[in-house]
Design an enzyme around this catalytic site. Structure first.
Site, PDB file in Angstrom:
ATOM      1  N   PHE A 104     -70.039  13.210   8.566  1.00 58.91           N
ATOM      2  CA  PHE A 104     -68.506  13.316   8.410  1.00 58.91           C
ATOM      3  C   PHE A 104     -68.254  14.664   9.133  1.00 58.91           C
ATOM      4  CE2 PHE A 104     -66.926   9.469   6.437  1.00 58.91           C
ATOM      5  CZ  PHE A 104     -68.253   8.808   6.154  1.00 58.91           C
ATOM      6  N   ASP A 194     -74.168  15.806   4.356  1.00 63.92           N
ATOM      7  CA  ASP A 194     -73.282  16.704   4.578  1.00 63.92           C
ATOM      8  C   ASP A 194     -73.243  17.105   6.147  1.00 63.92           C
ATOM      9  OD1 ASP A 194     -72.018  16.383   2.241  1.00 63.92           O
ATOM     10  OD2 ASP A 194     -72.117  18.393   1.742  1.00 63.92           O
ATOM     11  N   ASP A 196     -72.452  20.556   6.782  1.00 60.92           N
ATOM     12  CA  ASP A 196     -72.339  21.777   6.624  1.00 60.92           C
ATOM     13  C   ASP A 196     -73.810  22.312   6.338  1.00 60.92           C
ATOM     14  OD1 ASP A 196     -72.376  20.656   4.122  1.00 60.92           O
ATOM     15  OD2 ASP A 196     -70.962  22.525   3.317  1.00 60.92           O
ATOM     16  N   GLU A 286     -69.998  13.412  -5.723  1.00 63.81           N
ATOM     17  CA  GLU A 286     -71.165  13.844  -6.440  1.00 63.81           C
ATOM     18  C   GLU A 286     -71.415  13.520  -7.669  1.00 63.81           C
ATOM     19  OE1 GLU A 286     -73.458  17.496  -4.966  1.00 63.81           O
ATOM     20  OE2 GLU A 286     -72.588  18.092  -6.916  1.00 63.81           O
TER      21      GLU A 286
END
Ligand code: GAL
Ligand code: MN
Length: 351
Positions: A104, A194, A196, A286
């Site tokens: 994303f 993720d 990042d 999470e």
């Protein structure tokens, strides 16, 4: 007359020869077709004979003595030294399977997409078919990264949210919907990550299994009561201090499309119930992921080689660092502090 007899005995001799030769020829043809024909010397049979070339696993020689390599429910934990990638690659190719990676890139996180994709092309599922599913609110800003053969980018538009918590939590709903709408048709396995992070070393088919999750680096030697699980009993993500196997990161999980669909749908439904009750779990999706995995044990676990925080490595004293590098022989995926700085400019940065 004598000539006639001679001729007859000669013919008899040839007949004997024919009787003897015929079955031999048939037997040879049969043997050729079954074992020597080029068709049988290529493809899967060759692959099977090549399989025999790797070194023999030894019952009395464990692959690693310093770390846990098997959970009590018999799921392997993937560490360097526990697998033979050539063997796994050959086996995986026989499945003719395609992997989908979901990522994303919403709001400022779009800036992290280029290093993510570039490093994935270098290290992630190299040599295998791969669909990158990029979910973004800004399709026009998706960078053009040269891709290896058999790999493609699919850009899918999603709404934008201001809070990273909302972006993060909504992933569960979006992945579960996309599984139903397209992933079941298009891929065999899903890897959900993720954005990042960067790939810094090999990450391949050794991670795949029907349901896999990654041990969070901050908690891999921590007692379960210190896991940052959701502790509000009213939340759907609630886990008591006496429960919990490992603390899993939400930054890397996956499995077969069927299992990822079940997981993301269950987490999305739990998040929806919490929202209706004005609750948000401590670490959003999470926390829900950890709750799900407590009751649906993953079939494979990835060691923290697959999710390292550079800040943690930077903060360690020299001796601690040496101890870490003895255990973490390779750092395959890294969440770099440089990347965190980019998100720090965000109104509500996630660290
Ligand atoms: C942090 C990480 C967060 C979350 C948290 C759980 O180190 O940045 O994303 O996983 O640990 O305690
Ligand atoms: Mn992250």
């Amino acid at each position: 007359m004598a000539k006639l007899l001679q001729l007859l005995s000669k013919q008899c001799y040839s007949l004997q020869k024919v009787i003897f030769l015929f079955p031999t020829v048939i037997a040879f043809i049969f043997f050729y077709c079954c074992y020597l024909h080029p068709k049988y010397l290529t493809g899967t049979d060759t692959a099977v004979s090549e399989f025999l070339k790797y070194s023999q696993p030894k019952v009395l020689t464990p692959s690693r003595k310093d770390v846990l390599v098997l959970t009590p429910w018999l799921a392997p934990i993937v560490w360097e030294g526990t697998f033979d990638i050539n063997l796994l690659n050959k086996q995986f190719r026989l499945q003719n399977a395609t992997v989908g990676l979901t990522v994303f890139a919403v709001n400022k996180y779009i800036l992290l997409l280029e290093p993510f994709l570039k490093t994935a092309e270098k290290h992630f599922m190299v040599g295998h078919s791969l669909n990158y599913y990029i979910f973004t609110d800004q399709p026009h800003l998706v960078p053009q990264v040269p891709l290896e053969k058999g790999r493609q980018v699919v850009v899918l538009r999603v709404p934008s949210y201001d809070r990273w918590e909302d972006i993060s939590m909504n992933r569960m709903e979006i992945i579960s919907n996309a599984s139903r709408e397209r992933f079941f048709r298009e891929v065999d396995y899903l890897v959900c990550t993720d954005v990042d992070l960067e790939f810094s070393d090999h990450v391949g088919v050794e991670i795949l299994s029907s349901l896999f999750a990654t041990i969070h680096q901050d908690f891999f030697v921590v007692e379960r009561q210190f896991f940052t699980n959701e502790r509000k009993p009213e939340s759907q993500a609630y886990i008591s201090e006496e429960e919990g196997d490992f603390y899993y990161t939400g930054a890397l999980f996956g499995g077969s499309v069927r299992e990822v669909y079940r997981l993301t749908r269950a987490c999305y439904q739990a998040i929806k119930i919490d929202k209706a009750n004005h609750l948000e779990a401590e670490w959003q999706e999470e926390s829900h992921l950890n709750k799900y995995l407590l009751y649906h044990k993953p079939t494979k676990l990835l060691s923290p080689e697959y999710m390292c925080y550079s800040r943690l490595l930077n903060d360690l004293e020299y001796q601690q660092l040496q101890a870490w590098t003895r255990i973490l022989k390779r750092i395959r995926i890294i969440i770099s502090s440089k990347k965190l700085k980019v998100t720090e400019n965000n109104a509500s940065p996630k660290v």
